[in-house]
Structure formats: C-alpha cells, structure tokens
Design a protein around this motif. Structure first.
Motif, PDB file in Angstrom:
ATOM      1  N   THR A   1      14.611  27.944 -34.270  1.00 16.91           N
ATOM      2  CA  THR A   1      14.954  28.540 -32.985  1.00 16.91           C
ATOM      3  C   THR A   1      13.879  28.193 -31.973  1.00 16.91           C
ATOM      4  O   THR A   1      12.763  27.823 -32.331  1.00 16.91           O
ATOM      5  CB  THR A   1      15.060  30.079 -33.088  1.00 16.91           C
ATOM      6  OG1 THR A   1      13.792  30.589 -33.533  1.00 16.91           O
ATOM      7  CG2 THR A   1      16.142  30.478 -34.082  1.00 16.91           C
ATOM      8  N   MET A   2      14.226  28.329 -30.704  1.00 21.12           N
ATOM      9  CA  MET A   2      13.225  28.088 -29.663  1.00 21.12           C
ATOM     10  C   MET A   2      12.129  29.144 -29.744  1.00 21.12           C
ATOM     11  O   MET A   2      12.413  30.332 -29.919  1.00 21.12           O
ATOM     12  CB  MET A   2      13.883  28.165 -28.281  1.00 21.12           C
ATOM     13  CG  MET A   2      14.699  26.942 -27.904  1.00 21.12           C
ATOM     14  SD  MET A   2      13.686  25.465 -27.643  1.00 21.12           S
ATOM     15  CE  MET A   2      12.759  25.937 -26.201  1.00 21.12           C
ATOM     16  N   PRO A   3      10.867  28.767 -29.645  1.00 23.19           N
ATOM     17  CA  PRO A   3       9.787  29.755 -29.580  1.00 23.19           C
ATOM     18  C   PRO A   3       9.978  30.652 -28.358  1.00 23.19           C
ATOM     19  O   PRO A   3      10.665  30.280 -27.406  1.00 23.19           O
ATOM     20  CB  PRO A   3       8.521  28.898 -29.440  1.00 23.19           C
ATOM     21  CG  PRO A   3       8.911  27.568 -29.971  1.00 23.19           C
ATOM     22  CD  PRO A   3      10.351  27.396 -29.623  1.00 23.19           C
ATOM     23  N   PRO A   4       9.399  31.852 -28.364  1.00 20.01           N
ATOM     24  CA  PRO A   4       9.599  32.798 -27.261  1.00 20.01           C
ATOM     25  C   PRO A   4       8.880  32.362 -25.985  1.00 20.01           C
ATOM     26  O   PRO A   4       7.767  32.786 -25.695  1.00 20.01           O
ATOM     27  CB  PRO A   4       9.006  34.094 -27.815  1.00 20.01           C
ATOM     28  CG  PRO A   4       7.991  33.645 -28.822  1.00 20.01           C
ATOM     29  CD  PRO A   4       8.559  32.409 -29.436  1.00 20.01           C
ATOM     30  N   LEU A   5       9.539  31.487 -25.214  1.00 17.92           N
ATOM     31  CA  LEU A   5       8.984  31.016 -23.959  1.00 17.92           C
ATOM     32  C   LEU A   5       9.595  31.753 -22.769  1.00 17.92           C
ATOM     33  O   LEU A   5       9.545  31.271 -21.648  1.00 17.92           O
ATOM     34  CB  LEU A   5       9.250  29.510 -23.811  1.00 17.92           C
ATOM     35  CG  LEU A   5       8.697  28.594 -24.901  1.00 17.92           C
ATOM     36  CD1 LEU A   5       9.135  27.163 -24.662  1.00 17.92           C
ATOM     37  CD2 LEU A   5       7.185  28.689 -24.959  1.00 17.92           C
ATOM     38  N   LEU A   6      10.181  32.896 -23.034  1.00 18.14           N
ATOM     39  CA  LEU A   6      10.890  33.662 -22.014  1.00 18.14           C
ATOM     40  C   LEU A   6      12.066  32.875 -21.453  1.00 18.14           C
ATOM     41  O   LEU A   6      12.402  32.966 -20.279  1.00 18.14           O
ATOM     42  CB  LEU A   6       9.934  34.076 -20.885  1.00 18.14           C
ATOM     43  CG  LEU A   6       8.721  34.908 -21.309  1.00 18.14           C
ATOM     44  CD1 LEU A   6       7.871  35.252 -20.093  1.00 18.14           C
ATOM     45  CD2 LEU A   6       9.128  36.159 -22.043  1.00 18.14           C
ATOM     46  N   LEU A   7      12.681  32.053 -22.304  1.00 23.76           N
ATOM     47  CA  LEU A   7      13.848  31.263 -21.929  1.00 23.76           C
ATOM     48  C   LEU A   7      14.966  31.537 -22.926  1.00 23.76           C
ATOM     49  O   LEU A   7      14.732  31.592 -24.131  1.00 23.76           O
ATOM     50  CB  LEU A   7      13.531  29.762 -21.961  1.00 23.76           C
ATOM     51  CG  LEU A   7      12.450  29.237 -21.016  1.00 23.76           C
ATOM     52  CD1 LEU A   7      12.179  27.770 -21.320  1.00 23.76           C
ATOM     53  CD2 LEU A   7      12.860  29.402 -19.574  1.00 23.76           C
ATOM     54  N   ASP A   8      16.211  31.694 -22.420  1.00 18.97           N
ATOM     55  CA  ASP A   8      17.327  31.760 -23.347  1.00 18.97           C
ATOM     56  C   ASP A   8      17.860  30.345 -23.573  1.00 18.97           C
ATOM     57  O   ASP A   8      17.355  29.379 -22.999  1.00 18.97           O
ATOM     58  CB  ASP A   8      18.434  32.696 -22.833  1.00 18.97           C
ATOM     59  CG  ASP A   8      18.989  32.267 -21.481  1.00 18.97           C
ATOM     60  OD1 ASP A   8      18.941  31.048 -21.161  1.00 18.97           O
ATOM     61  OD2 ASP A   8      19.482  33.139 -20.743  1.00 18.97           O
ATOM     62  N   ASP A   9      18.885  30.211 -24.439  1.00 20.39           N
ATOM     63  CA  ASP A   9      19.393  28.884 -24.788  1.00 20.39           C
ATOM     64  C   ASP A   9      19.892  28.123 -23.567  1.00 20.39           C
ATOM     65  O   ASP A   9      19.650  26.919 -23.412  1.00 20.39           O
ATOM     66  CB  ASP A   9      20.516  29.004 -25.827  1.00 20.39           C
ATOM     67  CG  ASP A   9      19.982  29.402 -27.198  1.00 20.39           C
ATOM     68  OD1 ASP A   9      20.812  29.623 -28.108  1.00 20.39           O
ATOM     69  OD2 ASP A   9      18.754  29.470 -27.363  1.00 20.39           O
ATOM     70  N   GLU A  10      20.639  28.837 -22.685  1.00 17.52           N
ATOM     71  CA  GLU A  10      21.172  28.173 -21.504  1.00 17.52           C
ATOM     72  C   GLU A  10      20.061  27.655 -20.597  1.00 17.52           C
ATOM     73  O   GLU A  10      20.145  26.568 -20.044  1.00 17.52           O
ATOM     74  CB  GLU A  10      22.067  29.153 -20.726  1.00 17.52           C
ATOM     75  CG  GLU A  10      23.237  29.711 -21.521  1.00 17.52           C
ATOM     76  CD  GLU A  10      24.214  28.630 -21.957  1.00 17.52           C
ATOM     77  OE1 GLU A  10      24.847  28.788 -23.005  1.00 17.52           O
ATOM     78  OE2 GLU A  10      24.326  27.609 -21.244  1.00 17.52           O
ATOM     79  N   GLU A  11      19.010  28.449 -20.463  1.00 13.80           N
ATOM     80  CA  GLU A  11      17.878  28.031 -19.630  1.00 13.80           C
ATOM     81  C   GLU A  11      17.154  26.836 -20.242  1.00 13.80           C
ATOM     82  O   GLU A  11      16.721  25.932 -19.525  1.00 13.80           O
ATOM     83  CB  GLU A  11      16.917  29.207 -19.441  1.00 13.80           C
ATOM     84  CG  GLU A  11      17.484  30.329 -18.589  1.00 13.80           C
ATOM     85  CD  GLU A  11      16.610  31.576 -18.615  1.00 13.80           C
ATOM     86  OE1 GLU A  11      15.855  31.730 -19.594  1.00 13.80           O
ATOM     87  OE2 GLU A  11      16.684  32.385 -17.685  1.00 13.80           O
ATOM     88  N   ALA A  12      17.024  26.832 -21.585  1.00 17.42           N
ATOM     89  CA  ALA A  12      16.354  25.714 -22.250  1.00 17.42           C
ATOM     90  C   ALA A  12      17.135  24.422 -22.053  1.00 17.42           C
ATOM     91  O   ALA A  12      16.552  23.359 -21.781  1.00 17.42           O
ATOM     92  CB  ALA A  12      16.196  26.015 -23.740  1.00 17.42           C
ATOM     93  N   VAL A  13      18.472  24.491 -22.184  1.00 17.45           N
ATOM     94  CA  VAL A  13      19.305  23.308 -21.966  1.00 17.45           C
ATOM     95  C   VAL A  13      19.197  22.850 -20.513  1.00 17.45           C
ATOM     96  O   VAL A  13      19.067  21.654 -20.227  1.00 17.45           O
ATOM     97  CB  VAL A  13      20.769  23.608 -22.330  1.00 17.45           C
ATOM     98  CG1 VAL A  13      21.675  22.452 -21.900  1.00 17.45           C
ATOM     99  CG2 VAL A  13      20.911  23.840 -23.828  1.00 17.45           C
ATOM    100  N   ALA A  14      19.226  23.794 -19.590  1.00 20.48           N
ATOM    101  CA  ALA A  14      19.139  23.449 -18.166  1.00 20.48           C
ATOM    102  C   ALA A  14      17.815  22.754 -17.851  1.00 20.48           C
ATOM    103  O   ALA A  14      17.770  21.786 -17.078  1.00 20.48           O
ATOM    104  CB  ALA A  14      19.297  24.706 -17.311  1.00 20.48           C
ATOM    105  N   ILE A  15      16.719  23.240 -18.450  1.00 21.91           N
ATOM    106  CA  ILE A  15      15.412  22.630 -18.206  1.00 21.91           C
ATOM    107  C   ILE A  15      15.380  21.204 -18.751  1.00 21.91           C
ATOM    108  O   ILE A  15      14.890  20.283 -18.088  1.00 21.91           O
ATOM    109  CB  ILE A  15      14.296  23.477 -18.844  1.00 21.91           C
ATOM    110  CG1 ILE A  15      14.086  24.752 -18.017  1.00 21.91           C
ATOM    111  CG2 ILE A  15      12.999  22.689 -18.955  1.00 21.91           C
ATOM    112  CD1 ILE A  15      13.089  25.698 -18.609  1.00 21.91           C
TER     113      ILE A  15
END
Length: 337
Positions: free
Chosen positions: A68-82
């Motif tokens: 899973t993504m480490p806790p970067l204060l990002l959800d999955d949608e935000e990670a994909v958008a970035i």
C-alpha cells in the motif's frame, strides 16, 4: 541531529534517492550511531514504509515497493493524479520543471503499489496528449527507467537511432539526464566504445536496466549540462549562425543556453552569439526572446529567412499589403531538426 522528526525525514529522503545504503554510511550521513539508525528504521516501518535490512559487516538498508502507499496524507486518487501530473510535466508541458518532475516521479513510482501503477499506465495508454509546437516527444516511462538506472548505478541497454538513421544496440553506464530546449539527453559512458557519449532520448527505444552495477566515472568538466551543450555545439549542422547582439553577455547567456549556443563579449553592451542548427525556426524564436537589437554576421540564408519572416509579420500587422499565395510559397521553408 537532535530533532528526531527532522532526522527521520532526512533518513526517508536518503532511502528514496539511492537503491541501497550500507548501514555505516547511512549512520554517518545522519550523524547518529548505528543503534539509533536501527530504531529510526523501525519507526519508519511502523509508519508503513517497507524498509529491508541486511545484517552483517556489509549490511545495509533499502526502501522497497510496498503493498500500500505509505501514509503521505494522500489517498489513492490523489496518488494517481500526482503521478499523471508529474508525467505530463516531465514531457515538457510546463517549461522549467522537467528535471524536477522526473526526480519526483521516480520517487512516487518506487513506492506505488502495483494496482495503482496499473491505473496510471492505463490512463497514459488511453490518453492522447495534444503536443503544442511540434518537436520530438519522449515517453515518461523511458525517462523514469533511465533516471532509476542513473540513481542506482546500473548499466543500461537500449536501441539507438543516429542522425543518419543508423540503428545500433548500446550498452552504457548512465550518468545524468539533461533537459535542454524541448529535448532530453542522456549523458553516459559507452561501455563498448570506451568513451563519454550524449544520446537524444527521443531516438532511444527499449531502454532497460541490465542489473549490473558499476562505479560512476568522473565526467570531464563535471557539469552534465555543459557537456551536452558542448556536444551540440561541436556537432556538424546545416547552418552555423553567428550574430552580434546589442545586450550584455549575462542576458544573452540565460536564453542562449536553452539551445546550446555559445556567447562571448564584444564590449560591455554587446556580445557575439554562435549557434549550430539544422533549421532556422528556433534561432528566430531565441532572438525574439532576447528583446534586443542584433546584426546577422552569417549565413546569408539566415538573413533571407529573417527578412521573409519580418515581411510576413508586417503584413499581418497591416504595415504591408497582402501578397498573393504564390509569393508566400517562395519564402524559405523551415526544416525540422
């Protein structure tokens, strides 16, 4: 380092910018004991960062891809958008941040779980970008693979098409990626040709790491950007353009470096600009960006091209009568690089 939070952020930054860190070297970088380093690594694991450790004399640490993504204060949608945004920026859509975008994209992809990578790849595969202004485009996946090989000191193999169309297989020790103008260049040591080379990334296909590690060599001059500009300047071109610009050297250098031109002072208020080019479009754009008077020394073809361009703009502004279509076709034709 007294502040534990700041030290852990520094530790995480180091782990994200190098494939493998020996324990002693990492502890020295943080100015802590190896025992403190082990405690900090345990804290990162508790936060969800997958840090692998090898014990023993040659032991060290490595940040791996997690489930899973480490806790970067990002959800999955935000990670994909970035990731999608960084790939767009790496392609040159926003001038001036291409190199930073590739470095950031490399870090994001490294810790992104496979399910999110598939979503990013799907969006890339089924989206057609609108490229403004023409010119070669580079696959951001290739940029990421090359950037990772540079970071990890791993040999890279790829197919390369030269200017004359000759296609060869290259095995190199990658050093740096350089963004210059609308193009990306790889500076690398060619293993089979025993020398430093500059490769245009848009002419490079099938780039993949061999997994073989190497020790970085010292690049002549130490500046990868200057090495690329010098390579372009010395490359045989259709036009060798020389111009005297009525502006200080520092003002012209800031713009000329975009195309790899060289500048030398004539006096305090003027300088001599030299460029090698296969076409005349970019030199004209560069001169317009300078916002200064200039005089073309050579070649005559460039004076003719400027004259035709100036007349075209004057007609558009209403300062000259419109010309028939036949006259327009007689103007010099711009050539692609």
């Amino acid at each position: 380092m007294a502040n534990t939070s700041a030290r852990m952020l520094r530790l995480l930054s180091l782990l994200q910018t190098h494939r493998y860190w020996p324990g002693g070297e990492l502890a020295d970088r943080l100015n802590v004991s190896e025992r403190t380093l082990r405690r900090d690594v345990d804290r990162l694991r508790e936060l969800g960062y997958p840090v692998d450790a090898n014990r023993g004399v040659a032991g060290g640490y490595q940040l791996q891809t997690g489930a899973t993504m480490p806790p970067l204060l990002l959800d999955d949608e935000e990670a994909v958008a970035i990731a999608v945004g960084l790939r767009t920026a790496a392609g040159g859509a926003v001038a001036g941040i291409e190199e930073t975008s590739v470095r950031a994209l490399t870090k994001v992809i490294q810790v992104m779980p496979p399910r999110l990578r598939r979503r990013v790849d799907a969006l890339r595969a089924y989206t057609v970008p609108a490229v403004i202004g023409g010119g070669p485009t580079v696959d951001s996946l290739a940029l990421t693979a090359i950037a990772q090989a540079c970071r990890d000191d791993e040999r890279l193999r790829f197919e390369y098409t030269a200017r004359d169309g000759d296609r060869t297989t290259r095995l190199v020790e990658p050093h740096r990626l350089v963004s210059l103008g609308r193009r990306w260049y790889l500076v690398a040591w060619d293993v089979e040709r025993h020398g430093w080379r500059t490769f245009r990334v848009d002419r490079l296909t099938g780039a993949e790491s061999t997994g073989a590690r190497f020790r970085q060599r010292e690049l002549p001059g130490g500046d990868a950007g200057a090495f690329v500009r010098d390579s372009i300047t010395s490359m045989p071109s259709q036009y060798r353009i020389e111009i005297v610009v009525r502006a200080p050297v520092a003002d012209v250098e800031r713009v000329a470096s975009y195309l790899g031109g060289t500048v030398e002072a004539v006096d305090d208020r003027s300088c001599r600009l030299r460029m090698n080019a296969d076409g005349m479009e970019w030199p004209v754009l560069l001169l317009a960006a300078l916002d200064a008077d200039f005089e073309v020394v050579r070649p005559a073809e460039f004076r003719d091209y400027l004259r035709a361009t100036a007349e075209r703009f004057a007609r558009a502004a209403g300062d000259l009568p419109a010309c028939p279509v036949e006259a327009v076709t007689d103007a010099p034709v711009a050539r692609d690089r």
